[in-house]
Motif scaffolding. Structure first.
Motif, PDB file in Angstrom:
ATOM      1  N   GLN A 127       0.804  -1.226   0.000  1.00 19.49           N
ATOM      2  CA  GLN A 127       0.000   0.000   0.000  1.00 19.49           C
ATOM      3  C   GLN A 127       0.832   1.269   0.000  1.00 19.49           C
ATOM      4  OE1 GLN A 127      -0.686  -2.002   3.082  1.00 19.49           O
ATOM      5  NE2 GLN A 127      -2.864  -2.440   2.990  1.00 19.49           N
ATOM      6  N   LYS A 128       2.142   1.178   0.173  1.00 17.08           N
ATOM      7  CA  LYS A 128       2.915   2.409   0.363  1.00 17.08           C
ATOM      8  C   LYS A 128       4.312   2.289  -0.213  1.00 17.08           C
ATOM      9  CE  LYS A 128       1.770   1.572   4.609  1.00 17.08           C
ATOM     10  NZ  LYS A 128       1.529   1.655   6.030  1.00 17.08           N
ATOM     11  N   ASP A 129       4.977   3.442  -0.293  1.00 19.10           N
ATOM     12  CA  ASP A 129       6.354   3.452  -0.783  1.00 19.10           C
ATOM     13  C   ASP A 129       7.245   2.662   0.168  1.00 19.10           C
ATOM     14  OD1 ASP A 129       5.592   5.108  -2.835  1.00 19.10           O
ATOM     15  OD2 ASP A 129       6.052   6.943  -1.730  1.00 19.10           O
ATOM     16  N   LYS A 130       8.323   2.136  -0.390  1.00 25.34           N
ATOM     17  CA  LYS A 130       9.255   1.397   0.466  1.00 25.34           C
ATOM     18  C   LYS A 130       9.976   2.379   1.390  1.00 25.34           C
ATOM     19  CE  LYS A 130      13.161   1.416  -2.744  1.00 25.34           C
ATOM     20  NZ  LYS A 130      14.062   0.631  -3.585  1.00 25.34           N
ATOM     21  N   LEU A 131      10.336   1.873   2.567  1.00 20.78           N
ATOM     22  CA  LEU A 131      11.126   2.644   3.527  1.00 20.78           C
ATOM     23  C   LEU A 131      12.550   2.097   3.465  1.00 20.78           C
ATOM     24  CD1 LEU A 131      11.473   4.627   5.902  1.00 20.78           C
ATOM     25  CD2 LEU A 131      10.624   2.843   7.420  1.00 20.78           C
ATOM     26  N   VAL A 132      13.514   2.993   3.237  1.00 18.97           N
ATOM     27  CA  VAL A 132      14.918   2.592   3.119  1.00 18.97           C
ATOM     28  C   VAL A 132      15.733   3.298   4.200  1.00 18.97           C
ATOM     29  CG1 VAL A 132      16.943   2.532   1.620  1.00 18.97           C
ATOM     30  CG2 VAL A 132      14.659   2.340   0.622  1.00 18.97           C
ATOM     31  N   VAL A 133      16.494   2.543   4.976  1.00 14.48           N
ATOM     32  CA  VAL A 133      17.392   3.128   5.980  1.00 14.48           C
ATOM     33  C   VAL A 133      18.752   2.444   5.900  1.00 14.48           C
ATOM     34  CG1 VAL A 133      15.553   3.790   7.595  1.00 14.48           C
ATOM     35  CG2 VAL A 133      16.652   1.564   7.826  1.00 14.48           C
ATOM     36  N   TYR A 134      19.760   3.166   6.351  1.00 18.12           N
ATOM     37  CA  TYR A 134      21.123   2.628   6.373  1.00 18.12           C
ATOM     38  C   TYR A 134      21.683   2.677   7.787  1.00 18.12           C
ATOM     39  CZ  TYR A 134      21.520   2.749   1.271  1.00 18.12           C
ATOM     40  OH  TYR A 134      21.347   2.516  -0.061  1.00 18.12           O
ATOM     41  N   GLY A 135      22.655   1.838   8.022  1.00 20.74           N
ATOM     42  CA  GLY A 135      23.443   1.887   9.247  1.00 20.74           C
ATOM     43  C   GLY A 135      24.883   1.570   8.891  1.00 20.74           C
ATOM     44  N   THR A 136      25.832   2.244   9.544  1.00 18.45           N
ATOM     45  CA  THR A 136      27.240   1.982   9.273  1.00 18.45           C
ATOM     46  C   THR A 136      28.020   1.891  10.579  1.00 18.45           C
ATOM     47  OG1 THR A 136      27.763   4.338   9.134  1.00 18.45           O
ATOM     48  CG2 THR A 136      27.211   3.228   7.068  1.00 18.45           C
ATOM     49  N   ILE A 137      29.197   1.320  10.481  1.00 23.61           N
ATOM     50  CA  ILE A 137      30.174   1.388  11.574  1.00 23.61           C
ATOM     51  C   ILE A 137      31.539   1.567  10.918  1.00 23.61           C
ATOM     52  CG2 ILE A 137      30.303  -1.143  11.715  1.00 23.61           C
ATOM     53  CD1 ILE A 137      31.161  -0.822  14.625  1.00 23.61           C
ATOM     54  N   GLU A 138      32.290   2.551  11.409  1.00 25.70           N
ATOM     55  CA  GLU A 138      33.605   2.854  10.852  1.00 25.70           C
ATOM     56  C   GLU A 138      34.689   2.074  11.600  1.00 25.70           C
ATOM     57  OE1 GLU A 138      34.210   4.922   8.238  1.00 25.70           O
ATOM     58  OE2 GLU A 138      32.101   5.487   8.001  1.00 25.70           O
ATOM     59  N   GLY A 139      35.723   1.704  10.867  1.00 27.13           N
ATOM     60  CA  GLY A 139      36.839   1.000  11.486  1.00 27.13           C
ATOM     61  C   GLY A 139      38.031   0.955  10.553  1.00 27.13           C
ATOM     62  N   GLU A 140      38.939   0.051  10.848  1.00 28.94           N
ATOM     63  CA  GLU A 140      40.081  -0.136   9.954  1.00 28.94           C
ATOM     64  C   GLU A 140      40.436  -1.614   9.902  1.00 28.94           C
ATOM     65  OE1 GLU A 140      43.756   1.148  12.807  1.00 28.94           O
ATOM     66  OE2 GLU A 140      42.495   2.767  12.045  1.00 28.94           O
ATOM     67  N   LEU A 187      15.630   2.435  11.557  1.00 31.60           N
ATOM     68  CA  LEU A 187      14.325   1.937  11.119  1.00 31.60           C
ATOM     69  C   LEU A 187      13.281   2.150  12.213  1.00 31.60           C
ATOM     70  CD1 LEU A 187      12.765   0.220   8.929  1.00 31.60           C
ATOM     71  CD2 LEU A 187      13.275  -1.750  10.363  1.00 31.60           C
ATOM     72  N   TYR A 188      13.668   1.846  13.434  1.00 31.36           N
ATOM     73  CA  TYR A 188      12.753   1.984  14.572  1.00 31.36           C
ATOM     74  C   TYR A 188      12.267   3.425  14.698  1.00 31.36           C
ATOM     75  CZ  TYR A 188      10.940   1.287  19.310  1.00 31.36           C
ATOM     76  OH  TYR A 188      10.120   1.207  20.411  1.00 31.36           O
ATOM     77  N   ASP A 189      13.185   4.386  14.508  1.00 30.02           N
ATOM     78  CA  ASP A 189      12.836   5.804  14.642  1.00 30.02           C
ATOM     79  C   ASP A 189      11.810   6.255  13.601  1.00 30.02           C
ATOM     80  OD1 ASP A 189      14.545   6.058  16.766  1.00 30.02           O
ATOM     81  OD2 ASP A 189      16.197   6.918  15.599  1.00 30.02           O
ATOM     82  N   ARG A 190      11.795   5.608  12.451  1.00 35.71           N
ATOM     83  CA  ARG A 190      10.894   6.030  11.369  1.00 35.71           C
ATOM     84  C   ARG A 190       9.724   5.075  11.162  1.00 35.71           C
ATOM     85  NH1 ARG A 190      14.578   7.027   6.258  1.00 35.71           N
ATOM     86  NH2 ARG A 190      12.537   7.549   5.378  1.00 35.71           N
ATOM     87  N   PHE A 191       9.708   3.998  11.937  1.00 37.88           N
ATOM     88  CA  PHE A 191       8.753   2.916  11.685  1.00 37.88           C
ATOM     89  C   PHE A 191       7.304   3.336  11.906  1.00 37.88           C
ATOM     90  CE2 PHE A 191       6.255  -0.750  13.069  1.00 37.88           C
ATOM     91  CZ  PHE A 191       6.467  -1.621  12.016  1.00 37.88           C
ATOM     92  N   ASP A 192       6.994   3.961  13.046  1.00 36.42           N
ATOM     93  CA  ASP A 192       5.606   4.256  13.388  1.00 36.42           C
ATOM     94  C   ASP A 192       4.934   5.125  12.330  1.00 36.42           C
ATOM     95  OD1 ASP A 192       5.761   2.763  15.643  1.00 36.42           O
ATOM     96  OD2 ASP A 192       5.898   4.439  17.039  1.00 36.42           O
ATOM     97  N   GLU A 193       5.645   6.152  11.903  1.00 39.50           N
ATOM     98  CA  GLU A 193       5.090   7.061  10.908  1.00 39.50           C
ATOM     99  C   GLU A 193       4.798   6.319   9.600  1.00 39.50           C
ATOM    100  OE1 GLU A 193       6.563  11.096   8.578  1.00 39.50           O
ATOM    101  OE2 GLU A 193       7.744  10.329  10.255  1.00 39.50           O
ATOM    102  N   TRP A 194       5.733   5.451   9.188  1.00 40.83           N
ATOM    103  CA  TRP A 194       5.566   4.693   7.942  1.00 40.83           C
ATOM    104  C   TRP A 194       4.443   3.652   8.079  1.00 40.83           C
ATOM    105  CZ3 TRP A 194       5.963  -0.433   6.446  1.00 40.83           C
ATOM    106  CH2 TRP A 194       6.089  -0.669   5.065  1.00 40.83           C
ATOM    107  N   TRP A 195       4.422   2.941   9.208  1.00 37.51           N
ATOM    108  CA  TRP A 195       3.481   1.842   9.432  1.00 37.51           C
ATOM    109  C   TRP A 195       2.040   2.346   9.480  1.00 37.51           C
ATOM    110  CZ3 TRP A 195       4.023  -3.173   8.902  1.00 37.51           C
ATOM    111  CH2 TRP A 195       3.178  -4.080   9.556  1.00 37.51           C
ATOM    112  N   LYS A 196       1.843   3.541  10.028  1.00 42.77           N
ATOM    113  CA  LYS A 196       0.477   4.054  10.237  1.00 42.77           C
ATOM    114  C   LYS A 196      -0.076   4.823   9.046  1.00 42.77           C
ATOM    115  CE  LYS A 196       0.956   4.307  15.232  1.00 42.77           C
ATOM    116  NZ  LYS A 196       1.463   5.101  16.332  1.00 42.77           N
ATOM    117  N   ASP A 197       0.796   5.262   8.141  1.00 45.17           N
ATOM    118  CA  ASP A 197       0.317   6.073   7.010  1.00 45.17           C
ATOM    119  C   ASP A 197      -0.760   5.361   6.215  1.00 45.17           C
ATOM    120  OD1 ASP A 197       1.741   8.251   7.502  1.00 45.17           O
ATOM    121  OD2 ASP A 197       3.289   7.938   5.989  1.00 45.17           O
TER     122      ASP A 197
END
Length: 197
Positions: A127-140, A187-197
């Motif tokens: 029913q809605k546009d896909k939600l895309v999120v990223y996560g990273t961790i920096e290192g060497e 994803l958690y931070d943006r989930f409610d808004e996306w899920w309820k739209d």
């Protein structure tokens, strides 16, 4: 089934991370283990997002349920972002030892060892546009492996702020700072808004 999301993985550890984070949201998570009829999906995209989207669409087509798919990999600056989307198959299909050996060989003589792990999560619902999120961790990247925990490139990936490799950390410690952990938080931070739209 309205509160059900299918995680496009057979990896129960990965699924558990999502379940723990979303525990308070009254969501039922299923995995590909619950749908044995779904065939192997050919992830032939050119980016983490493309691969995760291919996976999500394929699983959605067969389940008609919202789908959460991910693609992850290691990007090494001195190798122009390699192994990237080919991380799991860099030197052979999911052969961690061979992948690590190839990575170290390709880094021979290079001073810049900076790298990052990247996770892209795609949440798809008809029913809605896909939600895309990223996560990273920096290192060497170290010259030799350290630690016995983790998998993949974890023994070579040194996190300066912790003073150790991912493979030297407990699972809990790693999850708190990992690329997948960070992506799940985003994803958690943006989930409610996306899920309820």
């Amino acid at each position: 089934m309205s509160n059900t999301i299918v995680i496009a993985t057979n990896n129960q550890n990965k699924a558990r991370e999502f379940k723990e984070m979303f525990d308070a949201k009254n969501i039922t998570f299923k995995t590909l283990a619950d749908f044995p009829e779904i065939n192997k999906i050919d992830e032939n995209g050119n980016s983490f997002e493309e691969n995760a989207t291919i996976k999500a669409k394929a699983v959605y087509e067969q389940t008609k349920l919202p789908v959460l798919a991910d693609d992850s990999g290691l990007e090494v600056d001195a190798l122009n972002g390699e192994p990237g989307i080919h991380s799991a198959r860099y030197a052979g299909d999911h052969d961690d030892k061979a992948n690590n050996i190839k990575l170290l060989k390709n880094l021979e003589g290079k001073d810049d060892r900076s790298a990052r792990f990247v996770t892209c999560l795609v949440l798809l619902n008809h029913q809605k546009d896909k939600l895309v999120v990223y996560g990273t961790i920096e290192g060497e990247i170290l010259d030799s492996p350290r630690g016995a925990n983790g998998f993949g490139y974890d023994p070579l990936f040194f996190v300066k702020s912790k003073g150790k490799t991912l493979a030297e950390m407990s699972e809990h410690e790693k999850n708190e700072i990992s690329h997948r952990g960070n992506a799940i938080k985003n994803l958690y931070d943006r989930f409610d808004e996306w899920w309820k739209d």
